[in-house]
Motif scaffolding. Sequence first.
Motif, mmCIF file in Angstrom:
data_model
loop_
_atom_site.group_PDB
_atom_site.id
_atom_site.type_symbol
_atom_site.label_atom_id
_atom_site.label_comp_id
_atom_site.label_asym_id
_atom_site.label_seq_id
_atom_site.Cartn_x
_atom_site.Cartn_y
_atom_site.Cartn_z
ATOM 1 N N ALA A 96 0.826 -1.211 0.000
ATOM 2 C CA ALA A 96 0.000 0.000 0.000
ATOM 3 C C ALA A 96 0.859 1.258 0.000
ATOM 4 C CB ALA A 96 -0.929 -0.008 1.222
ATOM 5 N N PHE A 97 1.918 1.269 0.815
ATOM 6 C CA PHE A 97 2.825 2.427 0.829
ATOM 7 C C PHE A 97 3.528 2.577 -0.510
ATOM 8 C CE2 PHE A 97 3.419 1.611 5.634
ATOM 9 C CZ PHE A 97 2.217 2.232 5.886
ATOM 10 N N PHE A 98 3.940 1.455 -1.087
ATOM 11 C CA PHE A 98 4.656 1.474 -2.354
ATOM 12 C C PHE A 98 3.779 2.055 -3.458
ATOM 13 C CE2 PHE A 98 6.726 -0.759 -6.014
ATOM 14 C CZ PHE A 98 7.977 -0.203 -5.849
ATOM 15 N N LEU A 99 2.527 1.615 -3.491
ATOM 16 C CA LEU A 99 1.605 2.111 -4.520
ATOM 17 C C LEU A 99 1.142 3.534 -4.229
ATOM 18 C CD1 LEU A 99 -0.576 -1.077 -5.069
ATOM 19 C CD2 LEU A 99 1.047 -0.080 -6.681
ATOM 20 N N GLY A 100 1.298 3.996 -2.986
ATOM 21 C CA GLY A 100 0.887 5.356 -2.663
ATOM 22 C C GLY A 100 1.877 6.414 -3.088
ATOM 23 N N ALA A 101 3.099 6.015 -3.438
ATOM 24 C CA ALA A 101 4.099 6.978 -3.888
ATOM 25 C C ALA A 101 3.742 7.487 -5.287
ATOM 26 C CB ALA A 101 5.480 6.327 -3.901
ATOM 27 N N VAL A 102 3.871 8.788 -5.481
ATOM 28 C CA VAL A 102 3.493 9.400 -6.756
ATOM 29 C C VAL A 102 4.222 8.786 -7.952
ATOM 30 C CG1 VAL A 102 3.541 11.549 -8.080
ATOM 31 C CG2 VAL A 102 2.754 11.565 -5.702
ATOM 32 N N PRO A 103 5.530 8.545 -7.898
ATOM 33 C CA PRO A 103 6.197 7.940 -9.056
ATOM 34 C C PRO A 103 5.627 6.575 -9.418
ATOM 35 C CG PRO A 103 7.822 8.840 -7.527
ATOM 36 C CD PRO A 103 6.503 8.872 -6.829
ATOM 37 N N MET A 104 5.252 5.787 -8.406
ATOM 38 C CA MET A 104 4.690 4.473 -8.695
ATOM 39 C C MET A 104 3.298 4.581 -9.286
ATOM 40 S SD MET A 104 5.247 1.356 -8.927
ATOM 41 C CE MET A 104 6.916 1.591 -8.303
ATOM 42 N N LEU A 105 2.512 5.571 -8.828
ATOM 43 C CA LEU A 105 1.196 5.789 -9.428
ATOM 44 C C LEU A 105 1.327 6.037 -10.930
ATOM 45 C CD1 LEU A 105 -0.407 8.187 -6.771
ATOM 46 C CD2 LEU A 105 -1.011 5.795 -7.171
ATOM 47 N N ALA A 106 2.266 6.885 -11.308
ATOM 48 C CA ALA A 106 2.460 7.201 -12.726
ATOM 49 C C ALA A 106 2.919 5.974 -13.510
ATOM 50 C CB ALA A 106 3.477 8.332 -12.860
ATOM 51 N N LYS A 107 3.812 5.172 -12.922
ATOM 52 C CA LYS A 107 4.321 3.995 -13.631
ATOM 53 C C LYS A 107 3.230 2.956 -13.843
ATOM 54 C CE LYS A 107 9.113 4.529 -12.124
ATOM 55 N NZ LYS A 107 10.232 3.970 -11.323
ATOM 56 N N VAL A 108 2.397 2.731 -12.824
ATOM 57 C CA VAL A 108 1.316 1.753 -12.964
ATOM 58 C C VAL A 108 0.321 2.211 -14.019
ATOM 59 C CG1 VAL A 108 -0.648 0.691 -11.782
ATOM 60 C CG2 VAL A 108 1.565 0.860 -10.620
ATOM 61 N N ASN A 109 -0.021 3.489 -14.015
ATOM 62 C CA ASN A 109 -0.946 4.003 -15.022
ATOM 63 C C ASN A 109 -0.376 3.847 -16.423
ATOM 64 O OD1 ASN A 109 -2.705 4.753 -12.986
ATOM 65 N ND2 ASN A 109 -1.977 6.873 -12.902
ATOM 66 N N ALA A 110 0.921 4.153 -16.560
ATOM 67 C CA ALA A 110 1.555 4.053 -17.870
ATOM 68 C C ALA A 110 1.644 2.597 -18.329
ATOM 69 C CB ALA A 110 2.952 4.676 -17.816
ATOM 70 N N ALA A 111 1.930 1.692 -17.398
ATOM 71 C CA ALA A 111 2.079 0.284 -17.760
ATOM 72 C C ALA A 111 0.754 -0.337 -18.189
ATOM 73 C CB ALA A 111 2.668 -0.496 -16.578
ATOM 74 N N THR A 112 -0.334 0.055 -17.558
ATOM 75 C CA THR A 112 -1.640 -0.524 -17.893
ATOM 76 C C THR A 112 -2.345 0.222 -19.020
ATOM 77 O OG1 THR A 112 -2.715 0.835 -16.193
ATOM 78 C CG2 THR A 112 -1.947 -1.362 -15.541
ATOM 79 N N GLY A 113 -1.944 1.469 -19.276
ATOM 80 C CA GLY A 113 -2.606 2.261 -20.304
ATOM 81 C C GLY A 113 -3.961 2.785 -19.882
ATOM 82 N N VAL A 114 -4.280 2.653 -18.593
ATOM 83 C CA VAL A 114 -5.573 3.120 -18.064
ATOM 84 C C VAL A 114 -5.313 4.291 -17.126
ATOM 85 C CG1 VAL A 114 -7.635 2.526 -16.746
ATOM 86 C CG2 VAL A 114 -6.542 0.808 -18.207
ATOM 87 N N PRO A 115 -5.823 5.465 -17.429
ATOM 88 C CA PRO A 115 -5.617 6.605 -16.521
ATOM 89 C C PRO A 115 -6.163 6.306 -15.125
ATOM 90 C CG PRO A 115 -6.524 7.338 -18.615
ATOM 91 C CD PRO A 115 -6.607 5.844 -18.613
#
Length: 396
Positions: free
Chosen positions: A46-65
């Motif tokens: 949860a902490f890892f996914l809460g970091a802003v850089p990780m949010l951007a990477k997950v969005n970019a990897a899935t192609g879903v905003p």
Amino acid sequence: MSDLGFQLPAVIGFLAALGRLPGLLRNPHDPLLRAVVAFLLTTSGAFFLGAVPMLAKVNAATGVPNFAVPLGHAMLMASSGTGIVLIINWRGGPPESIRRATHRALGCYGAVGLALVGLFLLGEAPVERLRDFDTHYATTPYLREMTLLLLAAHTAAALVMYSLCRRWLREVTGELRVGLALMVTGHWCTVGHAVCTFAAVAARWAGTDCDFLSTHAARPLGRAASSLVICGFVLPLLVQRFAGPWRDWSGYRRLGPLARLLTGLTSATTTVRMPLFSCLGVRRLQRESNIHDGLLTLNPYFDLALRAAALDAALAGGADAGDAAAVADAAMVTAAVRALRADPERCVIAHTRALQDDPGGCRDLVRTSRALSRLPAAARPGLRVGGGPAVDGCTP
């Protein structure tokens, strides 16, 4: 971009989980170990996914905003549920009661996690928002309800864990008490985070802009909460992990003066060699064994009158009973070593038929060893070279 307030606790949590995995593999059915590892992994996630850089990477990897948002929310609910389960198992109680409470917590927060994902899929969030998703979509159908459900469930979990930790805090001491105090503070920060976020969302409903409460107040509180909770949980684990080796090393080191004084008195203390990579506990036990062998050899040379005089002198000097006994033992042992070395033919041992009734037989070896450094001042008067029973020749 960096968000160390979330990334650092995540790394600490993952490392702590890795440290508990060997124990879990050996005891896969231990409910407490399973709860520990599950809480560490879900909270770190949860902490890892809460970091802003990780949010951007997950969005970019899935192609879903904004895909990282429901993913992070679901992980946060898993962390909340496993946190409650951990505290329940940590406190202990009847197994059946623990099992029912565990199932309720996991079922409730599992359902909330699924509901959050479902609400996100029903809503529309076409514009990526990394820092202000909650306020930007505060009036969007389904996404509005998702935010409210998240805040309510997360706040409820924080309050439940606060209540459990607070009640347990009164019953424990030491590192566990410190860890629980950190967790209690962290859960209050979580409540503060939820209050600030809700205030910012409510302001959007009222047609005003108080987004700073979400971006500049709530996020710092979230970072503080993450750090306090994970550190409060890991601290007792670290202390338990290293307290034993530290006690072994400390005891081994403090026994050094006494061990060196007795070196060479018996064959065991001169021939036994420890393997290079022996653990500290084994080394301490071996040193204690060598000391006991040396004291057994010295027993015929013990001057009990000297010990009694040294004990009285130490007590008269203001020492407590334990320290006075250690000083008296150190004086007697030192005199006995000198007597034995003045008797190279071991005449006293040859004439001894039974061991003396040593009043210091249950002596504290560590205290005795430490007392050796204070012996010259503390044991006066009465320490004489060649102390111990006198023997005239070796002929019986």
